[in-house]
Design a protein around this motif. Structure first.
Motif, PDB file in Angstrom:
ATOM      1  N   GLU A  34      -2.344  11.185  17.261  1.00  0.00           N
ATOM      2  CA  GLU A  34      -2.984  11.234  18.540  1.00  0.00           C
ATOM      3  C   GLU A  34      -2.605   9.798  19.066  1.00  0.00           C
ATOM      4  N   LYS A  35      -2.289  10.288  20.534  1.00  0.00           N
ATOM      5  CA  LYS A  35      -2.007   8.868  21.325  1.00  0.00           C
ATOM      6  C   LYS A  35      -2.410   8.502  22.691  1.00  0.00           C
ATOM      7  N   MET A  36      -3.984   8.123  22.633  1.00  0.00           N
ATOM      8  CA  MET A  36      -5.189   8.161  23.656  1.00  0.00           C
ATOM      9  C   MET A  36      -5.020   6.944  24.239  1.00  0.00           C
ATOM     10  N   THR A  37      -3.835   6.290  23.719  1.00  0.00           N
ATOM     11  CA  THR A  37      -3.780   4.712  25.348  1.00  0.00           C
ATOM     12  C   THR A  37      -3.506   4.958  26.418  1.00  0.00           C
ATOM     13  N   ASP A  38      -2.485   5.739  26.685  1.00  0.00           N
ATOM     14  CA  ASP A  38      -1.559   6.542  27.619  1.00  0.00           C
ATOM     15  C   ASP A  38      -2.326   6.665  28.654  1.00  0.00           C
ATOM     16  N   VAL A  39      -4.368   7.073  28.767  1.00  0.00           N
ATOM     17  CA  VAL A  39      -4.329   7.775  30.268  1.00  0.00           C
ATOM     18  C   VAL A  39      -5.502   6.922  29.747  1.00  0.00           C
ATOM     19  N   PRO A  40      -5.970   6.722  31.771  1.00  0.00           N
ATOM     20  CA  PRO A  40      -7.088   5.594  31.561  1.00  0.00           C
ATOM     21  C   PRO A  40      -8.226   5.623  30.892  1.00  0.00           C
ATOM     22  N   THR A  41      -8.688   4.926  30.246  1.00  0.00           N
ATOM     23  CA  THR A  41     -10.475   5.169  29.495  1.00  0.00           C
ATOM     24  C   THR A  41     -11.236   6.610  30.190  1.00  0.00           C
ATOM     25  N   SER A  42     -11.235   6.266  31.721  1.00  0.00           N
ATOM     26  CA  SER A  42     -12.173   7.295  31.921  1.00  0.00           C
ATOM     27  C   SER A  42     -10.911   8.886  32.037  1.00  0.00           C
ATOM     28  N   SER A  43     -10.009   8.876  31.800  1.00  0.00           N
ATOM     29  CA  SER A  43      -9.370  10.820  31.489  1.00  0.00           C
ATOM     30  C   SER A  43      -9.735  10.436  29.766  1.00  0.00           C
ATOM     31  N   ALA A  44      -9.706   9.721  29.171  1.00  0.00           N
ATOM     32  CA  ALA A  44      -9.782   9.799  27.995  1.00  0.00           C
ATOM     33  C   ALA A  44     -10.788  10.381  27.865  1.00  0.00           C
ATOM     34  N   THR A  45     -11.773   9.368  28.271  1.00  0.00           N
ATOM     35  CA  THR A  45     -13.820   9.866  28.170  1.00  0.00           C
ATOM     36  C   THR A  45     -13.801  11.222  28.094  1.00  0.00           C
ATOM     37  N   VAL A  46     -13.101  12.112  29.375  1.00  0.00           N
ATOM     38  CA  VAL A  46     -13.098  13.480  29.745  1.00  0.00           C
ATOM     39  C   VAL A  46     -12.511  14.064  28.888  1.00  0.00           C
ATOM     40  N   THR A  47     -11.374  14.270  28.666  1.00  0.00           N
ATOM     41  CA  THR A  47     -10.863  14.068  27.414  1.00  0.00           C
ATOM     42  C   THR A  47     -10.872  15.111  26.357  1.00  0.00           C
ATOM     43  N   LEU A  48     -12.200  13.353  25.916  1.00  0.00           N
ATOM     44  CA  LEU A  48     -12.414  14.051  25.018  1.00  0.00           C
ATOM     45  C   LEU A  48     -13.989  14.654  24.595  1.00  0.00           C
ATOM     46  N   MET A  49     -14.514  15.288  26.565  1.00  0.00           N
ATOM     47  CA  MET A  49     -16.001  15.968  26.041  1.00  0.00           C
ATOM     48  C   MET A  49     -15.094  17.060  26.568  1.00  0.00           C
ATOM     49  N   GLY A  50     -14.282  17.296  26.233  1.00  0.00           N
ATOM     50  CA  GLY A  50     -13.386  18.676  25.738  1.00  0.00           C
ATOM     51  C   GLY A  50     -13.862  19.460  24.263  1.00  0.00           C
ATOM     52  N   ALA A  51     -14.464  18.447  24.012  1.00  0.00           N
ATOM     53  CA  ALA A  51     -14.839  19.074  22.230  1.00  0.00           C
ATOM     54  C   ALA A  51     -16.383  19.362  22.570  1.00  0.00           C
ATOM     55  N   GLY A  52     -17.310  20.078  23.696  1.00  0.00           N
ATOM     56  CA  GLY A  52     -18.415  19.642  24.049  1.00  0.00           C
ATOM     57  C   GLY A  52     -18.779  21.066  24.809  1.00  0.00           C
TER      58      GLY A  52
END
Lengths: 351, 387, 133
Positions: B114-132
């Protein structure tokens, strides 16, 4: 054939700001303002409230009070000068959120602070002509007061909803009469965030002239005098104007005081006359007569003669206005400014 | 059909904010290391499985199987990506394991990245919420920390678990991470630092939460026959199991336990023919400190509700009864979500080979790795053994 | 979260009015609605029901690091609410002081703006909850 109120509902946001707090920020003398406007505090909507959410809350309360099936509502009109969308009707949102959709007509009204009473008149016509069985008329606002302007002390939020019908009336509407002119006392142009006003011009040639003309007109037409009424409720931009009008119309002070709520919640604009009327209906008994007169800048007034029935006592509103008035939490000016979106250049998204 | 499956090679990148390495760099770094470690040749590899949660959202890149095959110099082979939120790595491992068990393949490479830091933190948080649940949790403003915070609240309410006990898990993870040169946070923290770190979702604070990370890990799997031919030092995967639960947290039977873990644990113990007591160490999914407590309870290392006490009494430490997350866990080592399950396999292999250096536990014969997707909608467990 | 308009539109009955489903076979009620009963599966008999919006807090948290679009709201409370009819759902709990929140407290649904798509997009309304006074 009778036409009148089958049920009504009110809603006020929980938050308040005191005159003292606004005056502290702008360097005004709070005591002078409280005395001249007869205003103590006003409601402030939550960050996630707008005219549509307020309209839905009071509409749901009205439907619960009336105990009717919302599918029998044939028209929903929402009067406001702070509709969340310029294009997309608030009434559609209310219709969906009250389960009244889709077999009905719906539209938004705007006539400054009298859009709610205009909505009542429109539904009365449809009900009386039997085009519809029930009509839902709402006046709701999250009004805008320019920071530092005198209107900021009063511009508040809230709403009232009235279900108009022919059967099981808690109050009959015996007559309605309107008085309308082209009087630019208060306005807001497209793309302007805050309204502008003609200062003292909003008084005598505007509010007083129209409210008095409508009140006198309807009393004359029905051959009634102030003695025939138990209550009078008026549009109340502040706590002072209605008292003056009542005196001019020769109504005792007690008759106007019952429905005078602006001193405690501010001017809820399209909601103001409807909320004052609700305050009276919350306790009125059979046979009592109410003279209600709204005022909308621009300008016009709608007058109504209302007679309370026994049904009102049998079916007391379980969510009276005083409960909403008493549930409150005070904000300081900084939080108020944040809640109302008055802080510029904020790097955060708001709902 | 192949009876046994071995791990014959391992590779892992450092975890952290790896500004100079892109998605394909990370996975080829880890994969190359694993292949070199195994001693095999590229032409021996028959399949490539990549666990990755959301390269599309994090990097705009889909079609991961072909991409990784291409940049690994393996164009032509069978390659695919497996996704199951934060359990993507372990699901990929399981799919590769099944491919070998079935007899279809003998040598397979499994990567997690996983390469998670190429997007802003807020965007990464939203992406992770895709697991819910997007429609009924995310729409309402729920964040991942908030879901685990509500689990923590129930655990504290039902069992009297304390925030000190939950914090002790983070202290232990950092202690272990301080002994792992690849860890994102290779330093110790005190319980006071944990309990005074900034609030994320009450009662969970920053130091109860795993970070956003970049990283990759890879393992080479081989059938028994291939392992005996190719490897001097195989570690055996003796059982693999997975279970699911409702996608939304609010639909669970209980918030204070993780039923997918309990179910997968039952299956995996039965398949391996072992009991929780037979496990020498475990890498568990501590995306939030409360999750480790619920994991050790679900895995049967203690009764439900006793996980907090176990953490507090040091039973999970390197010299404790059942050392957990010797790598530093997701909290200390980092959590590049797709890489996590494979990184757990790498750590367990190091322990079983006796190559875990300063964090080596004594007499490690059998380890368990436990990887969770979302708020517990997926659990994947593997048991690895020296012999 | 998808910014598509239809995504919200097709869920308006559920999001505005808590319309869920019930399996007439086993009696279990579902919110959010399910079209397939997990107990009865193919032999289930799913019908629509409207939930009252009355319930109790089952768990809750105060979110200090907000979800996208809710920066203005922080810190905001979110809870898992057990509806009186049985199902649990996730919702914000509004107009309350954090110290007033507790497991078991009674709440009722309110109609609020949930998320707004920037300055020019649609306003997504829906249920939230508040402590019952």
């Amino acid at each position: 054939m009778d036409v009148g109120i089958v049920g009504y509902g009110v809603y006020l946001p929980k938050y308040r700001i005191k005159v003292e707090e606004i005056a502290r920020v702008w360097g005004d003398n709070a005591e002078n303002i409280k005395k001249s406007l007869i205003i103590h505090e006003k409601t402030v909507p939550s960050l996630d409230e707008d005219t549509a959410t307020i309209a839905v809350e009071c509409a749901r309360n009205a439907i619960n009070h009336s105990q009717i099936d919302p599918q029998n509502i044939g028209a929903i009109y929402v009067g406001s000068e702070s509709h969340p969308y310029i294009v997309k009707s608030t009434a559609t949102i209310v219709a969906a959120a009250t389960s009244a959709a889709p077999d009905l007509t719906a539209a938004d009204y705007e006539f400054a602070c009298k859009a709610g009473t205009a909505a009542i008149q429109a539904t009365m016509g449809l009900v009386k002509s039997k085009m519809i069985r029930y009509g839902l008329a709402i006046g709701a606002d999250t009004s805008q007061g320019k920071p530092g302007d005198i209107l900021e002390y009063t511009a508040s939020s809230g709403g009232g909803a009235y279900l108009i019908g022919r059967e099981n009336l808690i109050a009959k509407i015996l007559d309605t009469y309107s008085y309308t002119t082209d009087t630019p006392d208060f306005w807001r142009r497209e793309n302007q965030e805050f309204p502008s006003h003609g200062s003292r011009f909003t008084g005598q040639p505007a509010y007083f002239k129209h409210v008095i003309a409508a009140a006198k007109g309807i009393m004359k037409r029905n051959d009634l005098t102030s003695d025939d009424f138990d209550y009078i409720v008026l549009h109340q931009p502040n706590g002072k104007f209605p008292l003056k009008v009542a005196k001019i119309l020769d109504f005792d002070k007690e008759k106007i005081e019952k429905g005078l709520i602006t001193p405690y919640i501010g001017n809820t604009y399209s909601g103001a006359t409807l909320l004052g009327l609700a305050q009276i209906l919350d306790e009125a008994v059979a046979g009592e007569k109410i003279l209600a007169v709204s005022y909308g800048s621009g300008a016009g007034s709608d007058a109504f003669i209302i007679e309370v029935t026994e049904e009102n006592e049998k079916k007391r509103n379980k969510k009276p206005l005083k409960d909403y008035i008493n549930q409150k939490e005070y904000l300081d000016y900084a939080l108020y400014a944040k809640f109302k979106g008055k802080i510029k250049g904020v790097n955060l998204e708001r709902p | 059909m192949n009876k046994k499956v071995a791990i014959i090679g391992i590779g892992i990148t450092p975890f952290g904010e790896l500004w100079t390495r892109g998605y394909r760099d990370l996975i080829t770094d880890a994969g190359t290391e694993a292949i070199i470690d195994s001693g095999i040749d590229g032409k021996d590899i028959e399949g490539l499985y990549i666990g990755s949660m959301s390269p599309g959202r994090f990097s705009g890149q889909e079609h991961i199987g072909a991409l990784v095959a291409d940049y690994s110099g393996l164009t032509g082979i069978y390659a695919t990506r497996i996704e199951g939120a934060c359990a993507s790595g372990s699901l990929a491992l399981r799919e590769a394991y099944l491919a070998i068990k079935s007899g279809e393949m003998d040598v397979v490479v499994v990567g997690g990245v996983e390469k998670m830091t190429d997007v802003p933190t807020s965007s990464a948080t939203v992406t992770l919420m895709g697991a819910g649940d997007q429609e009924w949790e995310a729409f309402k403003g729920a964040t991942f920390p908030s879901l685990y915070a509500m689990m923590a609240r129930r655990h504290m309410f039902e069992y009297g678990t304390t925030i000190e006990q939950i914090s002790q898990v983070a202290v232990k993870s950092h202690e272990n991470a301080s002994r792992n040169p690849n860890a994102q946070f290779p330093f110790k923290v005190t319980i006071d630092q944990v309990m005074n770190s900034s609030m994320i979702a009450d009662p969970l604070r920053l130091l109860h939460c795993s970070p956003l990370s970049d990283g990759a890990a890879a393992v080479v799997l081989a059938s028994e026959a291939a392992a005996k031919e190719l490897s001097r030092d195989p570690v055996w995967i003796t059982a693999s199991a997975s279970a699911t639960d409702t996608i939304a947290l609010h639909d669970r039977v209980s918030l204070s336990r993780m039923d997918s873990t309990i179910l997968a644990a039952e299956k995996v113990y039965k398949k391996a023919g072992v009991k929780p007591d037979d496990i020498d160490f475990a890498e568990v999914h501590d995306c939030f400190s409360i999750a480790e407590i619920m994991a050790i309870e679900g895995l049967g290392f203690c009764k439900l509700g006793e996980g907090g006490r176990m953490a507090q009494e040091g039973e999970l430490s390197l010299d404790g009864r059942i050392p957990t997350n010797t790598s530093g866990g997701l909290k200390g080592k980092g959590h590049p979500v797709g890489a996590t399950g494979i990184a757990q396999a790498v750590e367990a292999t190091l322990q079983l080979r006796g190559q875990a250096d300063k964090r080596q536990i004594k007499d490690a014969e059998r380890g368990l790795i436990h990887n969770v997707g979302g708020s517990g909608a997926t659990t994947v467990i593997h048991i690895l053994e020296r012999n | 979260m998808s910014k598509g308009v239809a995504v919200h539109w097709r869920l308006i009955p559920q999001r505005y009015n808590l319309i869920g489903t019930e399996c007439k076979g086993c009696g279990q009620k579902f919110f959010p609605p399910r079209q397939l009963c997990p107990n009865c599966r193919r032999s289930g008999n799913i019908t629509e029901i409207t939930f009252s919006g009355e319930g109790k807090i089952y768990s809750y948290t105060l979110i200090h690091v907000p979800s996208e679009g809710l920066g203005f709201m922080k810190p905001y409370a979110i809870g898992i609410i057990r509806l009186d009819e049985g199902p649990l759902l996730t919702a914000q709990i509004v107009d309350c002081k954090p110290e007033d929140l507790a497991i078991g407290k009674r709440v009722n649904s309110v109609f609020r703006k949930v998320i707004v798509d920037g300055d020019s997009g649609i306003i997504r309304y829906g249920y939230k909850f508040k402590l019952t006074e």
